[in-house]
Scaffold this motif. Structure first.
Motif, short mmCIF file in Angstrom:
data_model
loop_
_atom_site.label_atom_id
_atom_site.label_comp_id
_atom_site.label_asym_id
_atom_site.label_seq_id
_atom_site.Cartn_x
_atom_site.Cartn_y
_atom_site.Cartn_z
N MET A 221 -12.38 0.14 -4.04
CA MET A 221 -11.83 -0.89 -2.72
C MET A 221 -10.47 -0.73 -2.60
N ALA A 222 -9.69 -0.81 -3.70
CA ALA A 222 -8.21 -0.75 -3.82
C ALA A 222 -7.82 0.50 -3.06
N THR A 223 -8.31 1.68 -3.45
CA THR A 223 -7.77 2.80 -2.74
C THR A 223 -8.00 3.01 -1.36
N GLN A 224 -9.41 2.49 -0.93
CA GLN A 224 -9.97 2.16 0.25
C GLN A 224 -8.71 1.50 1.30
N GLU A 225 -8.20 0.32 0.54
CA GLU A 225 -7.42 -0.77 1.39
C GLU A 225 -6.13 0.02 1.34
N THR A 226 -5.68 0.96 0.54
CA THR A 226 -4.29 1.62 1.04
C THR A 226 -4.36 2.83 1.56
N ASN A 227 -5.75 3.21 2.10
CA ASN A 227 -5.91 4.54 2.63
C ASN A 227 -5.50 5.56 1.94
N LEU A 228 -5.53 5.59 0.58
CA LEU A 228 -4.97 6.67 -0.40
C LEU A 228 -5.48 8.00 0.25
N ASN A 229 -6.65 8.16 0.67
CA ASN A 229 -7.28 9.59 0.77
C ASN A 229 -6.25 10.43 1.81
N ALA B 131 0.87 -1.30 0.15
CA ALA B 131 -0.10 -0.08 0.06
C ALA B 131 0.94 1.27 -0.06
N ALA B 132 1.92 1.15 0.78
CA ALA B 132 2.70 2.44 0.91
C ALA B 132 3.25 3.06 -0.52
N GLU B 133 3.77 1.77 -1.21
CA GLU B 133 4.49 2.26 -2.48
C GLU B 133 3.40 2.58 -3.24
N ALA B 134 2.32 1.96 -3.39
CA ALA B 134 1.23 2.33 -4.27
C ALA B 134 0.78 3.74 -4.07
N ASN B 135 0.55 4.05 -2.53
CA ASN B 135 0.25 5.68 -2.19
C ASN B 135 1.37 6.54 -3.00
N ARG B 136 2.64 6.21 -2.72
CA ARG B 136 3.86 7.10 -3.16
C ARG B 136 3.64 7.34 -4.76
N ILE B 137 3.52 6.36 -5.35
CA ILE B 137 3.54 6.50 -6.84
C ILE B 137 2.22 7.33 -7.15
#
Ligand code: SF4
Lengths: 529, 217
Positions: free
Chosen positions: A144-152, A119-125
């Motif tokens: 759901m994927a961005t929920q999972e990474t807590n992107l917001n 998740a951390a790597e995804a959010n950073r990208i």
């Protein structure tokens, strides 16, 4: 684990004049897969929340009935499920080559592919791409994927505002709340709460806003319109990626998805690596199964499919992030890996008596209900005793109804039992305080003949283990029983099935009699036939 | 190790542990691929109309030529301005211009800016294929259907559906779309709708709130 409390704010009543109608009583966790409480703790809390229980009960019943209506229209429903199951088994079996094929096709069509281990790597990208465009404001499609990474939350820390544009997600976001259902995330809120949230938090909500759903939706439309028309960057998830062509798709109803996917210059899509299908043709299976299962519609109003970039039409820069975040860990388990087939339709939670009674927030994860109970502990590998998610596989009365409705035929009860066994292996300790919750939620199933018929299918799954004498013979609640005594294996056949098989047509067992006998079965005292 | 190499290595290792010799079987496609009635046959069209009306779309069945043009005019109704894709048949464009409407042409080469599009009341397009089992209409962005933005931003969408392109089943439609799988494709089943507040269906959130369909015979 750190948690940021973003719940009921300390703001004065003058600033929040309408809060009387709504309150947020859930903390926004740092790790959205692990909110920090165990299922028993969460369940006790939400059982006390009558509003949530009433709303969820109504919602799950309604969607369940609509779904049944739409499924009954389809003479080939079982064949579609068979096909879907086979496609998803193939995806799990050939994942590396399909991912490479998919990447090659997205790239060949002008897309840019990134890979994210977690998740951390995804959010950073995502954040880096947004910053490179010089904006601090993006629009988002429910995912759901961005929920999972807590992107917001991550983006907020980076100074970027991500506006949720799905009505329900917007309600959840404005209220600093967490979703309670994967398809209808704000279903725990009623109309007067939504009105209060809009008036307090939306800024441009009209003062005379009523609590009519049409008016509330109208206010959301007006609020978001400017954002859509001016957005430079959009972020989305995806329902399905097609390896053979590099095509990506979004299924939605409101048109907010199309707005995000079409109008901005740059589109960033975050996709779990399991969301693939091998062939374009496979779309014909999932476009039939998903809408009927998710919202009980023949087809959702809008489905978008795009491949890389199309010159002159839509975003001219497309980034696709392929995210693992625990999925390859799920894939290591021969039984548990089936959970990767999930298409996030929500059917299993709509039919689950435990979910219906304990509410969406009890599961301590963005994935609630039966799928959450099998997916979350596997994604996090949280089967240790001190991990809050280890209690999730016990959050089931094992009635088996979830497996019956799952459009991709995931055998959820068997995986629940399997994970329970794994969990017990990790630490031989049983979960306290669950008996009451369990018996309360199981009762409606036991008093309903049809549901119980489905339930006994699940109990049969217990036959799969027990040969080696492991304590995980029956999941919770029967697990409490097995603490002090050995548990016989479930019979091959329920009385109801036996009666059907051995009695010719026309002789029906007395409903009350068989229900009573069947209902006695979770203790499994009947002999193996 | 970069992320891609790491993820693929993890996946290979995972499969080596979990596959346990289970073979990948060919996908059983015993579901209904081809409908009992031919594409565009009367029962298929009737079914399409029923499903569309169930979504509260307005449907007009029109024999070819003059009646189609009248139907376009009728469905555009009181809209004052209409956007059309540059590749739309000229007589359809002319029909859109009836009743004093202003017609704006849009193409990939000369797109109307989004903010201007937002001031246009209606859009008229053709379509690639229809699916009668679910009342779905698919657009694939060809010149007679236009950029995705034009069928999204205006509030009313009138679409011409050729009778022969109405397929009874989803697989038959996917076969057609699959001939050009990389075209930007939009499947439309009714107007924009939400059920997020107490599951009350509200028509019209962000996409076009009105869908009008001309079935051209
Ligand atoms: S597990 Fe099956 S029923 Fe549950 S959400 Fe996933 S696909 Fe739907």
């Amino acid at each position: 684990m750190t948690q940021t409390f973003l719940g009921m704010p300390a703001a004065s009543p003058e600033e929040q004049p309408h809060t009387g109608g709504w309150r947020t009583n859930v903390e926004v966790p740092q790790d959205t897969l692990r909110w920090g409480h165990t299922f028993p703790e969460g369940a006790h809390k939400t059982l006390a929340n009558t509003q949530m229980r009433r709303n969820l009960g109504h919602a799950t019943r309604t969607i369940r009935n609509k779904r049944q209506l739409r499924v009954d229209e389809m003479p080939d429903w079982e064949d579609l499920r068979e096909a879907a199951e086979a496609v998803k088994f193939e995806v799990a079996s050939r994942l590396p080559e399909l991912l490479e094929q998919f990447e090659a096709n997205v790239t060949a069509n002008g897309g840019i592919v990134h890979w994210a281990r977690d998740a951390a790597e995804a959010n950073r990208i995502v954040a880096d791409i947004i910053k490179s465009k010089g904006v601090d404001d993006v629009v988002k499609v429910k995912s759901m994927a961005t929920q999972e990474t807590n992107l917001n939350e991550y983006l907020a820390d980076e100074g970027i505002t991500a506006h949720e544009t799905d009505l329900a997600e917007m309600i959840v976001q404005l209220a600093d709340d967490m979703p309670s259902h994967i398809v209808v995330p704000a279903i725990h809120r009623n109309r007067s709460e939504v009105r209060g949230i809009f008036l307090d938090r939306m800024g441009d909500a009209p003062e005379d806003l009523s609590d009519k759903p049409e008016e509330l939706a109208g206010a959301a439309r007006a609020h978001l319109r400017k954002k859509f028309l001016h957005a430079k960057v959009a972020v989305s998830g995806t329902n399905m990626g097609i390896a053979e062509t590099g095509t990506v798709s979004i299924f939605e109803s409101e048109g907010n998805g199309r707005m995000c996917l079409t109008l901005p210059d740059t589109l960033i899509t975050l996709m779990g690596i399991e969301k693939l299908v091998p062939r374009y043709q496979d779309a014909e299976i999932f476009t039939q199964l998903l809408p009927r299962s998710a919202t009980g519609e023949r087809m959702n109003p809008y489905t978008s499919m795009w491949t890389g970039v199309t010159p002159g039409d839509g975003p001219q820069e497309f980034h696709l992030i392929l995210m693992d975040n625990g999925r390859t860990k799920v894939l290591t388990d021969p039984i548990g890996r089936q959970a990767l087939a999930c298409i996030r339709c929500g059917s299993c939670m709509n039919i689950c008596p435990v979910y219906q009674h304990t509410g969406g927030h009890a599961y301590g994860s963005v994935y609630p209900g039966p799928i959450g109970s099998i997916l979350t502990p596997q994604l996090t590998q949280g089967l240790d005793d001190d991990d809050p998610v280890h209690t999730l596989p016990f959050a089931s009365s094992l009635c088996g109804a979830c497996a019956e409705v799952c459009p991709v035929k995931i055998d959820i009860p068997t995986i629940l039992i399997h994970l329970r066994a794994r969990s017990v292996d990790v630490k031989r300790r049983l979960v306290p305080d669950m008996w009451d919750v369990a018996m309360n939620v199981t009762a409606p199933v036991m008093s309903n003949g049809k549901a119980w018929l489905a339930a006994t299918e699940g109990v049969k799954a217990t036959r799969l283990i027990g040969k080696d004498g492991r304590i995980g013979a029956l999941p919770f609640p029967a697990s409490l029983w097995t603490r002090s005594r050995d548990l016989p294996i479930a019979p091959k056949e329920s009385l109801r099935h036996w009666w059907k098989r051995t009695h010719p047509e026309g002789i029906t067992p007395s409903r009350t009699a068989t229900d009573a006998v069947d209902a006695a079965q979770p203790d499994v005292t009947e002999e193996n036939r | 190790m970069d992320a891609k190499t790491a993820i693929l290595a993890r996946a290979r290792e995972a499969i080596s542990r979990s596959q346990q010799g289970r073979p990948v079987r060919e996908v059983p496609r015993n579901y209904i691929r081809v409908g009992a009635d031919a594409p565009g046959s009367e029962p298929v069209v009737a079914d399409m109309v029923e499903k569309l009306e169930d979504y509260s779309a307005t449907v007009v069945r029109a024999p070819k030529d003059a009646a189609i043009l009248d139907a376009i005019d009728e469905l555009l109704g009181d809209a004052r301005s209409v956007v059309v894709p540059a590749g739309l048949p000229q007589e359809y464009k002319d029909a859109a211009a009836r009743s004093g409407r202003t017609v704006h042409e849009d193409s990939r080469q000369e797109p109307i800016p989004t903010l201007e599009l937002d001031r246009i009341e209606a859009v008229l397009t053709c379509s690639r294929v229809g699916i009668s089992i679910s009342g779905t209409i698919c657009l694939d962005g060809e010149p007679d259907q236009g950029r995705r933005a034009i069928s999204l931003v205006p509030d009313k969408h009138v679409v011409v559906l050729e009778r022969e392109t109405i397929m009874p089943t989803v697989p038959q439609a996917v076969d057609v779309l699959g001939q050009h799988p990389t075209r930007p494709t939009t499947w439309i089943a009714g107007g924009s709708a939400t059920s997020d507040i107490e599951l009350v269906r509200v028509n019209g959130v962000h996409g076009p709130r009105n869908l009008g369909v001309v079935i051209a015979h």
